[in-house]
Enzyme design. Sequence first.
Site, PDB file in Angstrom:
ATOM      1  N   CYS A  51       5.506   5.757   2.139  1.00 17.73           N
ATOM      2  CA  CYS A  51       5.185   5.204   3.467  1.00 17.73           C
ATOM      3  C   CYS A  51       5.816   3.835   3.671  1.00 17.73           C
ATOM      4  O   CYS A  51       6.065   3.429   4.796  1.00 17.73           O
ATOM      5  CB  CYS A  51       3.683   5.060   3.643  1.00 17.73           C
ATOM      6  SG  CYS A  51       2.718   6.305   2.832  1.00 17.73           S
ATOM      7  N   CYS A 124       1.642   2.559   6.721  1.00 21.66           N
ATOM      8  CA  CYS A 124       0.625   3.334   6.004  1.00 21.66           C
ATOM      9  C   CYS A 124      -0.731   3.051   6.654  1.00 21.66           C
ATOM     10  O   CYS A 124      -0.830   2.217   7.558  1.00 21.66           O
ATOM     11  CB  CYS A 124       0.658   2.924   4.543  1.00 21.66           C
ATOM     12  SG  CYS A 124      -0.160   4.017   3.384  1.00 21.66           S
ATOM     13  N   ASP A 125      -1.765   3.730   6.183  1.00 23.83           N
ATOM     14  CA  ASP A 125      -3.040   3.719   6.906  1.00 23.83           C
ATOM     15  C   ASP A 125      -3.582   2.335   7.269  1.00 23.83           C
ATOM     16  O   ASP A 125      -3.955   2.087   8.415  1.00 23.83           O
ATOM     17  CB  ASP A 125      -4.126   4.411   6.073  1.00 23.83           C
ATOM     18  CG  ASP A 125      -3.804   5.866   5.798  1.00 23.83           C
ATOM     19  OD1 ASP A 125      -2.675   6.287   6.067  1.00 23.83           O
ATOM     20  OD2 ASP A 125      -4.703   6.554   5.312  1.00 23.83           O
ATOM     21  N   LYS A 126      -3.675   1.455   6.279  1.00 27.35           N
ATOM     22  CA  LYS A 126      -4.363   0.173   6.521  1.00 27.35           C
ATOM     23  C   LYS A 126      -3.448  -0.887   7.093  1.00 27.35           C
ATOM     24  O   LYS A 126      -3.899  -1.876   7.660  1.00 27.35           O
ATOM     25  CB  LYS A 126      -4.978  -0.358   5.216  1.00 27.35           C
ATOM     26  CG  LYS A 126      -5.861   0.633   4.505  1.00 27.35           C
ATOM     27  CD  LYS A 126      -7.009   1.074   5.367  1.00 27.35           C
ATOM     28  CE  LYS A 126      -7.711   2.285   4.802  1.00 27.35           C
ATOM     29  NZ  LYS A 126      -6.874   3.493   4.627  1.00 27.35           N
ATOM     30  N   CYS A 196       2.296   9.876   5.611  1.00 27.09           N
ATOM     31  CA  CYS A 196       1.763  11.238   5.459  1.00 27.09           C
ATOM     32  C   CYS A 196       1.814  11.985   6.794  1.00 27.09           C
ATOM     33  O   CYS A 196       1.403  11.462   7.834  1.00 27.09           O
ATOM     34  CB  CYS A 196       0.351  11.192   4.924  1.00 27.09           C
ATOM     35  SG  CYS A 196       0.260  10.479   3.277  1.00 27.09           S
ATOM     36  N   GLU A 448     -12.073   6.767   0.315  1.00 27.79           N
ATOM     37  CA  GLU A 448     -11.873   8.032   1.023  1.00 27.79           C
ATOM     38  C   GLU A 448     -12.162   9.195   0.088  1.00 27.79           C
ATOM     39  O   GLU A 448     -11.931   9.104  -1.109  1.00 27.79           O
ATOM     40  CB  GLU A 448     -10.415   8.147   1.503  1.00 27.79           C
ATOM     41  CG  GLU A 448     -10.097   7.232   2.629  1.00 27.79           C
ATOM     42  CD  GLU A 448      -8.689   7.448   3.166  1.00 27.79           C
ATOM     43  OE1 GLU A 448      -7.890   8.143   2.497  1.00 27.79           O
ATOM     44  OE2 GLU A 448      -8.402   6.934   4.250  1.00 27.79           O
ATOM     45  N   SER A 474     -10.473  10.743   4.410  1.00 29.78           N
ATOM     46  CA  SER A 474      -9.066  10.610   4.746  1.00 29.78           C
ATOM     47  C   SER A 474      -8.818  11.303   6.071  1.00 29.78           C
ATOM     48  O   SER A 474      -9.551  12.228   6.453  1.00 29.78           O
ATOM     49  CB  SER A 474      -8.243  11.277   3.651  1.00 29.78           C
ATOM     50  OG  SER A 474      -6.987  11.634   4.160  1.00 29.78           O
TER      51      SER A 474
HETATM   52 FE1  FES Z   1       0.557   6.102   3.348  1.00 26.01          FE
HETATM   53 FE2  FES Z   1      -0.630   8.493   3.536  1.00 26.01          FE
HETATM   54  S1  FES Z   1      -0.393   7.247   1.749  1.00 26.01           S
HETATM   55  S2  FES Z   1       0.223   7.284   5.110  1.00 26.01           S
END
Ligand code: FES
Length: 560
Positions: A51, A124-126, A196, A448, A474
Amino acid sequence: MAELNKFSKTLTQEVTNPAAQAMLYGIGLTEADLEKPQIGIASTGYEGNPCNMHLNGLSVYVKQGVTANNMVGLIFNTIGVSDGMTNGNDGMRYSLPSRDIIADSIETVVSAQWYDGVIAVVGCDKNMPGAVMAMARLDRPAIMVYGGTIRSGHYKGQKLDIVSAFEALGKKFANNISDEDFKGVIQNSIPGQGACGGMYTANTMAASIEAMGMSLPFSSSYPATHEGKQEECKKIGVAMKKLLELNITPKEIITTKSLENALTVVMALGGSTNAALHYLAIARSAGLSLTLDDIQAISDRTPFIADLKPSGKYYMEDILAIGGVPAITKYLYSKGLIHGECITVTGKTVAENLAEAPDLDFETQKMVFPLEKAIKSSGHIQIMYGNLCPTGAVAKITGKEGMTFDGEAKVCEHESEIITMLSKGEIKAGHVVVIRNAGPKGGPGMSEMLKPTSAVMGAGLGDKIALITDGRFSGGTHGFVVGHITPEAFDGGPIALVKDGDRITIDANTRQLTLHISDEEMAARAAQWVQPAPLFTKGMLGRYIRTVKSASEGCVTDEA
Ligand code: FES
C-alpha cells in the site's frame, strides 16, 4: 486574494530568525524561492508493504507539480502501519494508534516548519483519516492524494486479494484446500503496489474523502499502477495554487454536509465499518459534532447499491471502467442524496465537479444498481444499542446474512483463541462468538478481527455463527458481525460479563444487542468484576491507554 505565503514568510522574513533563512538557503532554495509559498508534502511511503511502497515515488511527482506552479514543495515522511500484515498478531495493536500518530506528526511538521499548505500522499487504512485529521486541525490549504488501489491477483483462473489469503487459512482448517493451492493463493494474492483491492477500509476512506471534497475527483478510482495516478500527482500543484489564492481551508470543506456526503458514499458502496470510527474522529478534529446516531440517520436514508468485495463480486480496480467514484456520486446526487453546494479542493462545488463526471450506464454495467434495485434499501452499517452495548456498537448488516441472529455465547478472551477453537471444531453453528479485551484500552489498540472472520468464512461457518467484539472489523470482513461495542470490557462494559452458554440476540431490525440475563444477574456479575491491569504502562501503547477515547467517540487521543 489571500496572501500566498503568509506562514512561510513569518518564518523567513522575521528578523528575529535569520537562521531560518540561512537554513533554507542551505537546502538549496534561492532568494526568489523565499518569496514563494512553501508546501509540505507528507508521504506515508515505506518499503515494507504494497500500500505504501510507491508513495515516496508519487510524492516526487507531486513535488514536480508544486514546483511547476511557482511554489516550493518540501517532502517529509510520516509513519504507516500495514493492517494486512498486522492482522492476527500483536502488531495490530499499533494499527489504530498509528492514525493518530500520523495526524500528530503532520500537524507537528507543518506547524513547526510554517508550511503554507500541505499535500498528503497516503495509501493504507489509517493514513487517510490520520492525514485528514491533521488537515482539519491545521486548517491551512490541504489536499489528500490517494496512492491507489491494487490490481487483483490471479491463481487458477480466480481473482484474488488480501482476504483470499486469510480465507485460505480457514479452508486449511476445514481441510478444504490442498497444500499446493494454499501456497498458490498466498503467493499470488498480492501482485504489487496498491492498497487492498476490495471496498475495504482504504478504498472506503479514499472514495468517501473524495466525496467529502478533500481529494481531486478520480483520486480514489485510479489504481496505483494506472497512468492517471501519476497525472493526478502532477496536477495537484495547480489545485494547491488555487486553494492558496482563494484561501480555501479544510474547515470550509469539511462541514456537517460534506461529512454527510462522505458517509452517504460509504453506505452506498457498502464500505468498511471503520469509516464510522474515522469520521467521528475527523469531525472532532474539525470541531464538528457527529454522533453514532447521525451515522445511523445517513444509513437509514441511503440504499446499499454496489456489488463490491467483501460481500459482493467486484474490486475497486473495476470501478474506473464504469466512470469511477465520480459517476457513482453523480448518480447519488441526481437522486437527492448528496449535497451539491459543498466546496471542494478543486475550488469548485461538488455539483460543479460532478457536472464534468460521466454518467453511470445501468444497461451495460452490473456493478452498481439503481436505487430501486438496491441490494438493501438502507445502509449496511447499523448502530446497535441494548444491554450489551449501552453506549453503542457498530454492526455490518448487508442483509445477505439475515436480519436477526439468536445464539449461545462462546467467549474468547483474546482473538487468538478463536483460531484454536476452530481448529479443534469447538465453534459450532448457532454460536455467538464473543471476542473481548480487544477494545482501544483493553487490546490495546482496538485490533481488527480479519483473521478470525476470514477463518470462520474459510471454515464454512460464515452464515452459521455471529461474532461480536469490543474490537473492530477489517473492511475485508463479512458475515454477521457487531464490533466497536462500548463500553469496552476493559472499562467494565457488559461484554466483560458474558459467560459461555449465555443467550445473545442480535436484532438488526430493532438495532438491539441483547444479553438474556436478568438485571439482577448482570449487577451480581458486575459486582464480581475486577478491572484487569493495563497491558502497557509505558511507551506509545501505555500513553494510548491513558489518552484514548471510546470507539463511540472515534478513539481520538487529543481530547481531555
Ligand atoms: Fe494497506 Fe490493506 S494493508 S490497505
